[in-house]
Design a protein around this motif. Sequence first.
Motif, PDB file in Angstrom:
ATOM      1  N   ARG A   1      20.520 -37.760 -48.052  1.00 17.26           N
ATOM      2  CA  ARG A   1      19.798 -36.517 -48.309  1.00 17.26           C
ATOM      3  C   ARG A   1      19.876 -35.540 -47.129  1.00 17.26           C
ATOM      4  NH1 ARG A   1      16.046 -40.406 -50.584  1.00 17.26           N
ATOM      5  NH2 ARG A   1      14.678 -40.301 -48.765  1.00 17.26           N
TER       6      ARG A   1
ATOM      7  N   ASP B   1      16.549 -33.927 -45.690  1.00 18.41           N
ATOM      8  CA  ASP B   1      15.616 -34.730 -44.909  1.00 18.41           C
ATOM      9  C   ASP B   1      16.147 -34.942 -43.493  1.00 18.41           C
ATOM     10  OD1 ASP B   1      13.844 -36.527 -43.840  1.00 18.41           O
ATOM     11  OD2 ASP B   1      13.989 -37.987 -45.474  1.00 18.41           O
TER      12      ASP B   1
ATOM     13  N   LYS C   1      26.031 -35.950 -45.019  1.00 26.11           N
ATOM     14  CA  LYS C   1      24.917 -35.794 -45.949  1.00 26.11           C
ATOM     15  C   LYS C   1      25.276 -34.696 -46.958  1.00 26.11           C
ATOM     16  CE  LYS C   1      21.239 -36.476 -42.450  1.00 26.11           C
ATOM     17  NZ  LYS C   1      19.975 -35.861 -41.954  1.00 26.11           N
TER      18      LYS C   1
ATOM     19  N   SER D   1      23.072 -31.968 -49.827  1.00 24.78           N
ATOM     20  CA  SER D   1      21.852 -31.536 -50.506  1.00 24.78           C
ATOM     21  C   SER D   1      22.106 -31.473 -52.008  1.00 24.78           C
ATOM     22  CB  SER D   1      21.416 -30.164 -50.003  1.00 24.78           C
ATOM     23  OG  SER D   1      22.353 -29.174 -50.409  1.00 24.78           O
TER      24      SER D   1
ATOM     25  N   ASP E   1      15.486 -40.443 -56.960  1.00 22.52           N
ATOM     26  CA  ASP E   1      15.214 -40.360 -55.524  1.00 22.52           C
ATOM     27  C   ASP E   1      14.313 -41.489 -55.031  1.00 22.52           C
ATOM     28  OD1 ASP E   1      16.748 -38.446 -54.334  1.00 22.52           O
ATOM     29  OD2 ASP E   1      15.351 -36.807 -54.645  1.00 22.52           O
TER      30      ASP E   1
ATOM     31  N   GLN F   1      18.942 -41.904 -49.839  1.00 21.16           N
ATOM     32  CA  GLN F   1      20.006 -41.270 -50.607  1.00 21.16           C
ATOM     33  C   GLN F   1      19.500 -40.646 -51.902  1.00 21.16           C
ATOM     34  OE1 GLN F   1      21.577 -45.183 -50.305  1.00 21.16           O
ATOM     35  NE2 GLN F   1      23.654 -44.418 -50.011  1.00 21.16           N
ATOM     36  N   HIS F   2      20.150 -39.541 -52.297  1.00 20.26           N
ATOM     37  CA  HIS F   2      20.012 -38.995 -53.646  1.00 20.26           C
ATOM     38  C   HIS F   2      20.953 -39.757 -54.577  1.00 20.26           C
ATOM     39  CE1 HIS F   2      17.848 -35.400 -52.409  1.00 20.26           C
ATOM     40  NE2 HIS F   2      18.859 -34.927 -51.704  1.00 20.26           N
TER      41      HIS F   2
END
Length: 245
Positions: free
Chosen positions: A198, A201, A211, A213, A233, A238-239
Motif C-alpha cells: 500500500r 500507508d 508500492k 496506490s 484490505d 498489501q492491497h
Amino acid sequence: MKKPLWFLSLTLLFVYSAGGLVFAQQPAPATAADKGVYQYGKAAYDGIGKTYLGREISQVMGHLGAAWLDRPEREQEERTDLLLEALNLKPTDVIADVGAGTGYFTFLMAPKVPQGKILAIDIENEMITDLNKTKNRSKITNVVPVLGTITDPKLAANSIDMALMIDAYHEFSHPREMMTNIVRALKTGGRVVLVEYRAEDPNVPIKPHHKMSIAQAKKEMKAVGLQLKSVYDKLPQQHVMIFQK
C-alpha cells in the motif's frame, strides 16, 4: 538481528529492501513503439528512469533473490492464507500466476483448482527450472510453467479465468504491452488481481517504487479497459485489487 546466510551472501550482489532484493537497472532506450506511452528520465534510487502514467517503474528482483520469496516467515508477514481465501477460487479455474517466481503461491493455489490449472509465468529460465523442480518433487500435475517475455506472457486468447500478480506488476518494464496481452487472454467475466504493497500507508516499510496506490492502479488498468470491482484490505500491508473488463 542475526541475518540468515543467504541474506548475507546476497547483499554483495543486491540492494535490499523490505519489499525484496532488486537489481540496479538502467532504463531501456526509447523506441518508436514507446512514443506517447512511456517517458524517460533520471532514475530514482529504486526506479529505472522509465515512467508510465505518472509512475516510475521500479527495479526488479531476479532469480538470485529466490530465497527471499520462499522465506519461512512469509506466510505470517503477508498472511498468504488470507489472500488465498480472498481469491474465491473455483475448482475449474484456469489461473495465470504472472511473475510466479519460484512458485510459492502457485503451489498454494494448485490444490484449490483440481479440475483447473495454474499457468506459472516468469521471464527467467532459472525461475522456470525451479518451478519444474518443485512440480516434479511434489507430483502436482495441474501446474504448467510458462516462459514469457517482458512484453508477452504467452497466453492464448480467451483462455484464463484470472490473472494474478503478487508484488510483480510494479516491476513490469512494459506494463501497457503486458496488460494488453493479459486482457486479451481473459475469458468473459475473467478477473485481474493485483496484490501490491500500500503506497498510501507510510508505515509500510517498503521502498516507494515497490508500492502502488489504489488510485494509480485504477489509472493504469483503465488504460487497458479494466475497471476496479473490489478491494480486499485485510492483509497486513498489501492491497488486493480485483479488476474486470
